[in-house]
Structures are given as C-alpha cells and as structure tokens.
Design an enzyme around this catalytic site. Structure first.
Site, PDB file in Angstrom:
ATOM      1  CG  LEU A  28       1.946  65.447 161.097  1.00  0.00           C
ATOM      2  CD1 LEU A  28       1.117  64.279 161.639  1.00  0.00           C
ATOM      3  CD2 LEU A  28       1.259  66.764 161.414  1.00  0.00           C
ATOM      4  CG  ASP A  29       6.935  69.655 164.347  1.00  0.00           C
ATOM      5  OD1 ASP A  29       7.356  69.809 163.192  1.00  0.00           O
ATOM      6  OD2 ASP A  29       6.508  70.578 165.059  1.00  0.00           O
ATOM      7  CB  ALA A  30       9.866  63.738 165.741  1.00  0.00           C
TER       8      ALA A  30
ATOM      9  CB  VAL B  13       3.098  66.351 166.149  1.00  0.00           C
ATOM     10  CG1 VAL B  13       1.632  66.572 165.793  1.00  0.00           C
ATOM     11  CG2 VAL B  13       3.690  67.596 166.786  1.00  0.00           C
TER      12      VAL B  13
ATOM     13  NE  ARG C 239       6.590  71.598 169.177  1.00  0.00           N
ATOM     14  CZ  ARG C 239       7.712  70.916 168.948  1.00  0.00           C
ATOM     15  NH1 ARG C 239       7.959  70.444 167.728  1.00  0.00           N
ATOM     16  NH2 ARG C 239       8.569  70.697 169.921  1.00  0.00           N
TER      17      ARG C 239
END
Length: 230
Positions: A61-63, A65, A164
């Site tokens: 998961l992106d930071a 998120v 995104r």
C-alpha cells in the site's frame, strides 16, 4: 509485545494487519519506520525468535494509504499468495473520497499507464508508448459527502498508484492527494483506504475475508462505518 497497529489475523503462515496512513510498507532507509520493520520486531519479540524474521510482502500500500494488508510469514505462503495475485484470485476493495460530485452510480475505467521512475509516479500513456500496461478498475458510488463523492473501488489490475492516477485522470482526484491533482486536504494521508481483502489461505485452502475499520481521519470527514449502507 503488542503490535503498533491492529492485527486482523495471525497464524504460522500469515499476518493480516491494518496499515496506518503515512507509514511506508517497505523500501525506506533503516533509520525510518516501515510496516515491514515494525512487523519483524513485533514477531521477533512476541515469539522470542533468534536471528532474522522472514516476511514476504505480496502487494504494497502506498505510504499515504491506510487499510488491510496481508504479509506472508513463510516463503511457501508468499509464493502461493503471489501466484494467486497474478491469477487475479485476490479480491481487493478500496474506499476513496474524491473531489467533486459523481452522478454515474457505477462505471469501469480502463486506461493505459506507464511508470515514471525518475519522478516516482505514474502517467496515462498512449498505446504506442514503450512499457505501457493496462489499468482497469470498477467503482460504485456509495454517497455524496458535501461537495465530494465516496466511492467503493474494485481493482481488476494492480498497477502502481493505479486508483490515484485513474480517478484523477477522469476528473475526480482523491482528497489530499496533491501528487495526482488533489486540491483539498485530508486529515491524515490521502482519502484512500484498503477496505476489504479476500483470498484463499495459501496452505489450508480455506476462503478468508477481512474488513479494515476506518481511521479517525475518515470520521472527521463525516464518513462512518455505515457509509456503504447509506
């Protein structure tokens, strides 16, 4: 030792957790916290393990998120989960609070995307561009939230920054996501939450499904656990 984040499931093969926003999954300097480093420390102390602790990250998961994330505790589990992900047998549902009112109750978005490693981002691409990949997702409108819209997003493909980029490209950037055109802030990170994750247990073969509670930042934006029913 108590984990620094909620643990949804734990056995000899898996660790399923709720990642908080602004905590990188992995890939940062040793002096910076990450989910992987914290998970290794948690397991090492809880089970009094000597030496290094193995953990396999199947998908990140992106930071900025938040949400549910599965970590493999054995190489066998990691290989089987990775194969299931490649075969699209891992079902991922996200909640996204996007800028602007969306009138269409549901839709499928299909775009071509490419990586921009130099700037650590993704771009919409033309079909003739080298290194392009198809990005596909489906969304369902849950409800309007003031001037914004709450979406339930199902990932069909799993490209970097996919949700995104695609939502922004189609005119509705995620709240707080300055990187991809967001104009309005969010209390913590961005308004993208990995809500539900379903897959087969890599060893026992039984179906598993997990739902990640919403962080307090979402409640501050007027969204609670009953949002999907409203």
């Amino acid at each position: 030792m108590r984990a620094p984040w909620p643990v949804l499931y734990e056995d000899n093969h898996l660790l399923v957790v709720v990642k908080p926003a602004m905590l990188p999954t992995m890939g940062v300097a040793a002096d910076r916290p990450s989910l992987v480093s914290q998970a290794k420390d948690y397991l090492k102390h809880k089970y009094n393990k000597p030496g290094n602790v193995y953990l396999g990250i199947v998908s990140r998961l992106d930071a900025p998120v938040s949400g549910v994330l599965v970590i493999a505790r054995t190489s066998k589990a990691a290989a089987r989960l990775t194969d299931g992900l490649r075969r699209r047998q891992m079902h991922k549902i996200y909640w996204a609070l996007v800028e602007g009112r969306i009138e269409q109750p549901q839709a499928e978005l299909v775009d071509l995307v490419r990586k921009d490693d130099r700037h650590r981002r993704m771009h919409i691409a033309r079909s003739e561009s080298p290194g392009v990949q198809e990005a596909r997702l489906r969304y369902r409108l849950l409800r309007a939230v003031g001037p914004d819209s709450l979406l339930e997003v199902e990932l069909v493909t799993g490209r970097k920054h996919q949700i995104r980029l695609q939502l922004s490209h189609h005119g509705h950037p995620i709240r707080g996501d300055r990187k991809y055109g967001g104009q309005r802030g969010f209390a913590e990170g961005i308004a993208l939450h990995a809500r539900r994750l379903a897959f087969m247990h890599p060893v026992r073969g039984e179906p598993l499904e997990f739902v990640a509670p919403l962080p307090a930042s979402w409640q501050k934006a007027g969204i609670d656990e009953a949002a999907s029913r409203g």
